[in-house]
Design a protein around this motif. Structure first.
Motif, PDB file in Angstrom:
ATOM      1  N   MET A 170       0.847  -1.183   0.000  1.00 21.01           N
ATOM      2  CA  MET A 170       0.000   0.000   0.000  1.00 21.01           C
ATOM      3  C   MET A 170       0.889   1.241   0.000  1.00 21.01           C
ATOM      4  SD  MET A 170      -2.178   1.471   3.195  1.00 21.01           S
ATOM      5  CE  MET A 170      -0.704   2.029   4.008  1.00 21.01           C
ATOM      6  N   THR A 171       0.700   2.079  -0.988  1.00 21.90           N
ATOM      7  CA  THR A 171       1.422   3.345  -1.013  1.00 21.90           C
ATOM      8  C   THR A 171       0.418   4.449  -0.741  1.00 21.90           C
ATOM      9  OG1 THR A 171       2.933   2.448  -2.647  1.00 21.90           O
ATOM     10  CG2 THR A 171       2.933   4.814  -2.367  1.00 21.90           C
ATOM     11  N   ILE A 172       0.764   5.304   0.196  1.00 19.03           N
ATOM     12  CA  ILE A 172      -0.117   6.403   0.586  1.00 19.03           C
ATOM     13  C   ILE A 172       0.486   7.698   0.047  1.00 19.03           C
ATOM     14  CG2 ILE A 172       0.983   6.681   2.823  1.00 19.03           C
ATOM     15  CD1 ILE A 172      -1.836   7.191   3.968  1.00 19.03           C
ATOM     16  N   ALA A 173      -0.358   8.617  -0.363  1.00 21.06           N
ATOM     17  CA  ALA A 173       0.117   9.888  -0.921  1.00 21.06           C
ATOM     18  C   ALA A 173       0.644  10.791   0.195  1.00 21.06           C
ATOM     19  CB  ALA A 173      -1.020  10.581  -1.665  1.00 21.06           C
ATOM     20  N   ILE A 174       1.674  11.556  -0.121  1.00 16.59           N
ATOM     21  CA  ILE A 174       2.269  12.464   0.861  1.00 16.59           C
ATOM     22  C   ILE A 174       1.229  13.496   1.316  1.00 16.59           C
ATOM     23  CG2 ILE A 174       3.261  14.067  -0.831  1.00 16.59           C
ATOM     24  CD1 ILE A 174       4.866  12.940   2.529  1.00 16.59           C
ATOM     25  N   GLU A 175       0.321  13.904   0.419  1.00 18.71           N
ATOM     26  CA  GLU A 175      -0.717  14.873   0.787  1.00 18.71           C
ATOM     27  C   GLU A 175      -1.636  14.279   1.861  1.00 18.71           C
ATOM     28  OE1 GLU A 175       0.059  14.108  -2.449  1.00 18.71           O
ATOM     29  OE2 GLU A 175       1.202  15.952  -2.760  1.00 18.71           O
ATOM     30  N   THR A 176      -1.960  13.000   1.735  1.00 17.92           N
ATOM     31  CA  THR A 176      -2.800  12.319   2.730  1.00 17.92           C
ATOM     32  C   THR A 176      -2.087  12.294   4.079  1.00 17.92           C
ATOM     33  OG1 THR A 176      -3.764  10.942   0.998  1.00 17.92           O
ATOM     34  CG2 THR A 176      -4.003  10.157   3.267  1.00 17.92           C
ATOM     35  N   ILE A 177      -0.793  12.012   4.068  1.00 20.09           N
ATOM     36  CA  ILE A 177      -0.020  11.986   5.313  1.00 20.09           C
ATOM     37  C   ILE A 177      -0.039  13.373   5.961  1.00 20.09           C
ATOM     38  CG2 ILE A 177       2.297  11.699   6.289  1.00 20.09           C
ATOM     39  CD1 ILE A 177       2.753   9.517   4.120  1.00 20.09           C
ATOM     40  N   LYS A 178       0.169  14.415   5.160  1.00 26.71           N
ATOM     41  CA  LYS A 178       0.149  15.791   5.701  1.00 26.71           C
ATOM     42  C   LYS A 178      -1.214  16.113   6.304  1.00 26.71           C
ATOM     43  CE  LYS A 178       3.650  17.694   2.598  1.00 26.71           C
ATOM     44  NZ  LYS A 178       3.916  18.611   1.475  1.00 26.71           N
ATOM     45  N   ASP A 179      -2.296  15.734   5.598  1.00 28.06           N
ATOM     46  CA  ASP A 179      -3.649  15.981   6.113  1.00 28.06           C
ATOM     47  C   ASP A 179      -3.882  15.223   7.421  1.00 28.06           C
ATOM     48  OD1 ASP A 179      -4.150  17.574   3.917  1.00 28.06           O
ATOM     49  OD2 ASP A 179      -5.351  16.054   2.861  1.00 28.06           O
ATOM     50  N   ASP A 180      -3.462  13.969   7.467  1.00 25.45           N
ATOM     51  CA  ASP A 180      -3.637  13.166   8.675  1.00 25.45           C
ATOM     52  C   ASP A 180      -2.843  13.749   9.841  1.00 25.45           C
ATOM     53  OD1 ASP A 180      -5.285  11.505   7.226  1.00 25.45           O
ATOM     54  OD2 ASP A 180      -3.800   9.903   6.991  1.00 25.45           O
ATOM     55  N   PHE A 181      -1.619  14.215   9.568  1.00 25.81           N
ATOM     56  CA  PHE A 181      -0.803  14.841  10.611  1.00 25.81           C
ATOM     57  C   PHE A 181      -1.493  16.088  11.158  1.00 25.81           C
ATOM     58  CE2 PHE A 181       2.761  12.144  10.333  1.00 25.81           C
ATOM     59  CZ  PHE A 181       3.660  12.529  11.306  1.00 25.81           C
ATOM     60  N   ALA A 182      -2.096  16.885  10.284  1.00 27.41           N
ATOM     61  CA  ALA A 182      -2.774  18.111  10.707  1.00 27.41           C
ATOM     62  C   ALA A 182      -3.960  17.789  11.622  1.00 27.41           C
ATOM     63  CB  ALA A 182      -3.245  18.897   9.484  1.00 27.41           C
ATOM     64  N   PHE A 183      -4.570  16.641  11.405  1.00 29.18           N
ATOM     65  CA  PHE A 183      -5.725  16.211  12.182  1.00 29.18           C
ATOM     66  C   PHE A 183      -5.314  15.711  13.573  1.00 29.18           C
ATOM     67  CE2 PHE A 183      -8.688  12.753  13.333  1.00 29.18           C
ATOM     68  CZ  PHE A 183      -9.864  13.488  13.416  1.00 29.18           C
ATOM     69  N   LEU A 184      -4.105  15.156  13.680  1.00 27.88           N
ATOM     70  CA  LEU A 184      -3.630  14.594  14.955  1.00 27.88           C
ATOM     71  C   LEU A 184      -2.915  15.669  15.765  1.00 27.88           C
ATOM     72  CD1 LEU A 184      -2.169  11.291  13.466  1.00 27.88           C
ATOM     73  CD2 LEU A 184      -4.319  11.518  14.729  1.00 27.88           C
ATOM     74  N   ASP A 185      -3.457  15.987  16.927  1.00 31.06           N
ATOM     75  CA  ASP A 185      -2.890  17.061  17.749  1.00 31.06           C
ATOM     76  C   ASP A 185      -1.715  16.606  18.606  1.00 31.06           C
ATOM     77  OD1 ASP A 185      -4.749  18.900  16.798  1.00 31.06           O
ATOM     78  OD2 ASP A 185      -6.215  18.322  18.330  1.00 31.06           O
ATOM     79  N   GLU A 186      -1.809  15.425  19.160  1.00 30.93           N
ATOM     80  CA  GLU A 186      -0.802  14.933  20.113  1.00 30.93           C
ATOM     81  C   GLU A 186       0.313  14.176  19.396  1.00 30.93           C
ATOM     82  OE1 GLU A 186      -0.934  15.557  23.442  1.00 30.93           O
ATOM     83  OE2 GLU A 186      -2.685  16.792  22.957  1.00 30.93           O
ATOM     84  N   TRP A 187       1.544  14.364  19.868  1.00 32.65           N
ATOM     85  CA  TRP A 187       2.660  13.661  19.245  1.00 32.65           C
ATOM     86  C   TRP A 187       2.614  12.167  19.501  1.00 32.65           C
ATOM     87  CZ3 TRP A 187       5.848  13.648  15.409  1.00 32.65           C
ATOM     88  CH2 TRP A 187       5.908  14.815  14.657  1.00 32.65           C
ATOM     89  N   GLU A 188       2.020  11.747  20.610  1.00 30.65           N
ATOM     90  CA  GLU A 188       1.841  10.304  20.841  1.00 30.65           C
ATOM     91  C   GLU A 188       1.040   9.702  19.697  1.00 30.65           C
ATOM     92  OE1 GLU A 188       2.923   7.659  22.890  1.00 30.65           O
ATOM     93  OE2 GLU A 188       4.207   9.366  23.329  1.00 30.65           O
ATOM     94  N   ASP A 189      -0.037  10.396  19.297  1.00 30.09           N
ATOM     95  CA  ASP A 189      -0.884   9.912  18.199  1.00 30.09           C
ATOM     96  C   ASP A 189      -0.120   9.935  16.870  1.00 30.09           C
ATOM     97  OD1 ASP A 189      -3.017   9.590  19.954  1.00 30.09           O
ATOM     98  OD2 ASP A 189      -3.765  11.622  19.601  1.00 30.09           O
ATOM     99  N   ARG A 190       0.685  10.962  16.664  1.00 26.67           N
ATOM    100  CA  ARG A 190       1.468  11.052  15.435  1.00 26.67           C
ATOM    101  C   ARG A 190       2.503   9.929  15.358  1.00 26.67           C
ATOM    102  NH1 ARG A 190       2.353  17.540  14.303  1.00 26.67           N
ATOM    103  NH2 ARG A 190       0.150  17.980  14.023  1.00 26.67           N
ATOM    104  N   TYR A 191       3.143   9.625  16.501  1.00 30.12           N
ATOM    105  CA  TYR A 191       4.106   8.512  16.509  1.00 30.12           C
ATOM    106  C   TYR A 191       3.409   7.198  16.179  1.00 30.12           C
ATOM    107  CZ  TYR A 191       7.982  11.258  18.407  1.00 30.12           C
ATOM    108  OH  TYR A 191       8.984  12.171  18.573  1.00 30.12           O
ATOM    109  N   ARG A 192       2.220   6.997  16.747  1.00 28.98           N
ATOM    110  CA  ARG A 192       1.458   5.768  16.442  1.00 28.98           C
ATOM    111  C   ARG A 192       1.140   5.709  14.944  1.00 28.98           C
ATOM    112  NH1 ARG A 192      -0.562   5.951  21.564  1.00 28.98           N
ATOM    113  NH2 ARG A 192      -2.202   7.447  21.139  1.00 28.98           N
TER     114      ARG A 192
END
Length: 142
Positions: free
Chosen positions: A1-23
């Motif tokens: 599965m390859t995910i688009a970098i734009e999707t990753i950026k959007d998902d990161f913007a949605f996640l507030d906590e760094w614990e969630d981002r690390y997960r």
């Protein structure tokens, strides 16, 4: 599965906590395609990473070929970082890869502030390797 970098950026913007981002980074790594055992060798190893990182490059044809990257690591977070770099660079023309600023993406995602210096250096080593592959792909055949 390859995910688009734009999707990753959007998902990161949605996640507030760094614990969630690390997960999330770890989940991205789990989504990488299996890396062939025979490619876990010195030729595919990325130098400058504390964890073991392997990178394989497939090159399309033509004077400005599309490069496809496949990678893996023996560390969960680093494997996720490999997935982010593959999302950023894989499936793009060599000239586009050379023009892409990985540091900018790292800043956008906040990775520059939240990675240990060793992981950040390893990530830069991987980017240098990817850019060297793109440079080599643009060199005229002899």
């Amino acid at each position: 599965m390859t995910i688009a970098i734009e999707t990753i950026k959007d998902d990161f913007a949605f996640l507030d906590e760094w614990e969630d981002r690390y997960r999330y980074i770890i989940e991205l790594g789990q989504g990488l395609s299996p890396f062939p055992e025979q490619s876990r060798d010195d030729a595919h190893k990325v130098r400058g990473c504390v964890s073991q990182v392997w990178l394989d490059t497939a090159r399309g044809g033509g004077p400005d070929p599309v490069l496809t990257f496949h990678g893996d690591s023996d560390a969960h977070i680093v494997r996720g970082l490999v997935a982010i770099m593959i999302a950023l660079f894989s499936g793009r023309r060599a000239s586009t890869i050379l023009a892409t600023e990985a540091e900018e993406t790292m800043r956008e995602l906040g990775l520059d502030e939240h990675l240990t210096p060793q992981r950040a250096n390893g990530l830069r080593s991987m980017v240098r390797r990817i850019k060297r592959e793109a440079e080599a792909a643009l060199e005229p055949a002899e």
